[in-house]
Scaffold this motif. Structure first.
Motif, PDB file in Angstrom:
ATOM      1  N   MET A 223      -7.890   3.994   2.954  1.00 45.69           N
ATOM      2  CA  MET A 223      -8.701   3.631   3.922  1.00 45.69           C
ATOM      3  C   MET A 223      -8.099   2.723   4.847  1.00 45.69           C
ATOM      4  O   MET A 223      -7.676   1.755   4.547  1.00 45.69           O
ATOM      5  N   GLU A 224      -8.361   3.331   5.924  1.00 44.17           N
ATOM      6  CA  GLU A 224      -7.665   2.552   7.273  1.00 44.17           C
ATOM      7  C   GLU A 224      -8.469   1.690   7.912  1.00 44.17           C
ATOM      8  O   GLU A 224      -9.598   1.843   8.444  1.00 44.17           O
ATOM      9  N   GLU A 225      -7.985   0.596   8.204  1.00 40.61           N
ATOM     10  CA  GLU A 225      -8.650  -0.432   8.973  1.00 40.61           C
ATOM     11  C   GLU A 225      -9.993  -0.704   8.423  1.00 40.61           C
ATOM     12  O   GLU A 225     -11.053  -0.611   9.241  1.00 40.61           O
ATOM     13  N   PRO A 226     -10.196  -0.960   7.060  1.00 36.03           N
ATOM     14  CA  PRO A 226     -11.615  -0.963   6.816  1.00 36.03           C
ATOM     15  C   PRO A 226     -12.559  -2.133   7.450  1.00 36.03           C
ATOM     16  O   PRO A 226     -13.909  -1.887   7.575  1.00 36.03           O
ATOM     17  N   GLY A 249      -2.128  -1.396  10.642  1.00 38.55           N
ATOM     18  CA  GLY A 249      -0.737  -1.640  11.161  1.00 38.55           C
ATOM     19  C   GLY A 249      -0.842  -1.440  12.998  1.00 38.55           C
ATOM     20  O   GLY A 249       0.088  -2.049  13.574  1.00 38.55           O
ATOM     21  N   GLU A 250      -1.730  -0.506  13.217  1.00 37.86           N
ATOM     22  CA  GLU A 250      -1.581   0.012  14.691  1.00 37.86           C
ATOM     23  C   GLU A 250      -1.987  -1.346  15.752  1.00 37.86           C
ATOM     24  O   GLU A 250      -1.341  -1.171  16.874  1.00 37.86           O
ATOM     25  N   ARG A 251      -2.634  -2.172  15.254  1.00 37.36           N
ATOM     26  CA  ARG A 251      -2.622  -3.430  16.267  1.00 37.36           C
ATOM     27  C   ARG A 251      -1.819  -4.805  15.770  1.00 37.36           C
ATOM     28  O   ARG A 251      -2.221  -5.687  16.473  1.00 37.36           O
TER      29      ARG A 251
HETATM   30 MG   LIG Z   1      -6.475   4.119  13.371  1.00 40.48          MG
END
Ligand SMILES: [Mg+2]
Ligand SMILES: O=C(O)[C@H](O)[C@@H](O)[C@H](O)[C@H](O)CO
Length: 396
Positions: A223-226, A249-251
């Motif tokens: 679940m990404e950036e919930p 982690g992208e930010r």
């Molecule tokens: Mg993303």
């Protein structure tokens, strides 16, 4: 030794658009040395094309005249100079691109791809997951049909955002719509393909928890950036009440910021972006930090072909790699053409390119011909980070 003599930000654009509005532009950084070496890096555009362009010019002041062969020393010096580096996405992405270009130059000087400079590769082919494949998908049938095509191309994992225009809160209708889309994709791809759920960091913790409970039966791999990016309290709550893997982690824009999430056990799959974490210099430290805590890496790789090339180099050296994100088959043609045909996806894998430095050859003529004046992106109802044509509910 070669001194950095020139740093040039290049904004590239084309009438053929990317899968999200903010991916329609590429910001390339070209670094030239006193002895005529050239290196390339990439910055993140988002809604800040002009700001990033200008910040590259400011950050350049800290790099011009320095040794191109000392990216670590140069990063440390800039860290000392820029009081707000850990708080400025613009500075972080400018620094990252310049850092990449320096590693490119070192590799070219030594005749080795970056992976060799960093201890050598642990795999010859990088396993990737597909993103950007679901443009204009609204109904469960749309998602299912497009997902089947992705699997037919050989991908073993795919990511998508099934939440349409829901933001902050989700209600029963939204949960039902998301569930139907996820169910349709699971049925279309079967049980051997990994399904990755993208939330784009837009829910409060209670809604994200409801979503997890509703979707867990479809076995999403993560679940990404919930929850919202800065909502660490919300993430802790999500962790307490759910058992699914968290990806994020992208930010993240520094090593120490990343350390908080990793050491607190708030992430299972870390998604550093080599174009804003601090380039190769910080990227390699983040890989080790994650390794020490048994966290897997899946580099965020959503912008352009230069980012993709660096992500391949770094995925090659990462023992704790899960998968690399990949838009390649859904890039507009001009983005594919910036790098000569060297990063094709075959059977869900990309062969590690091994030209010196960045690993691939850059079509310099094309880069020159796509140069435009930086300008603001238009703001529309569908936010720029959304895969185009998906910001709609499908039930009336
Ligand atoms: Mg993303
Ligand atoms: O994980 C990702 O890739 C990101 O959250 C984004 O960069 C979006 O998915 C992209 O905007 C869609 O094109």
């Amino acid at each position: 030794m070669a001194k950095i003599s020139e740093i040039e930000p290049l904004v590239l654009a084309h009438t053929e658009k990317g899968s999200a509005t903010w991916a329609s532009v590429m910001i390339v950084v070209k670094v030239v040395t006193s002895n005529g070496m050239v290196g390339y890096g990439e910055s993140v555009p988002t809604l800040r094309v002009i700001n990033v362009y200008n910040t590259i010019k400011q950050v350049s002041k800290g790099y011009i005249g320095k040794e191109a062969e000392e990216p670590e020393e140069n990063y440390q010096e800039w860290y000392k100079q820029d009081f707000y580096l850990a708080r400025s996405f613009e500075s972080a992405t400018a620094t990252s691109a310049i850092d990449q270009a320096l590693w490119d130059i070192v590799g070219k000087e030594l005749g080795a791809p970056i992976y060799k400079l960093l201890g050598g590769k642990v795999r010859d082919k990088i396993p990737v997951y597909a993103n950007g494949w679901y443009q204009d998908a609204i109904t469960p049938e749309d998602f299912a049909e497009k997902a089947k095509e992705v699997v037919k191309r050989g991908y073993k994992a795919l990511k998508f955002d099934p939440f349409g225009p829901y933001y902050n809160w989700i209600d029963e209708k939204g949960l039902k719509e998301a569930e139907e889309r996820v169910k349709a994709v699971r049925e279309a791809v079967g049980n051997d393909v990994d399904i990755l759920i993208e939330h784009h960091g837009r829910f409060n913790a209670d809604s994200a928890i409801l979503i997890a409970k509703r979707l867990e039966k479809y076995n999403p791999m993560f679940m990404e950036e919930p929850v919202h990016h800065e909502d660490i309290e919300g993430l802790r709550k999500y962790r307490q009440h759910t058992s699914l893997n968290i990806a994020l982690g992208e930010r993240l824009i520094s090593l120490k910021e990343t350390a908080v999430y990793v050491s607190e056990g708030l992430v299972n799959i870390l998604q550093p972006d080599l174009c804003n974490i601090g380039g190769i210099t910080v990227g390699r430290k983040v890989i080790s930090l994650a390794e020490a805590f048994d966290v897997e890496i899946a580099f965020h790789n959503a912008f352009g072909s230069i980012q993709n090339a660096y992500s391949l180099q770094m995925s090659a050296i990462t023992p704790n790699l899960y998968l690399l994100e990949n838009f390649y088959d859904w890039f507009p043609q001009w983005k594919r053409d910036i790098v000569f045909d060297e990063t094709k996806v075959e059977n869900g894998h990309v062969k590690v390119p091994d030209k010196p430095g960045i690993g691939v050859s850059i079509n310099e003529k094309l880069v020159e011909s796509l140069k435009v004046e930086p300008k603001e992106l238009e703001v529309q109802e569908e936010p720029v980070w959304v895969v185009k044509g998906t910001w709609k509910k499908y039930l009336t």
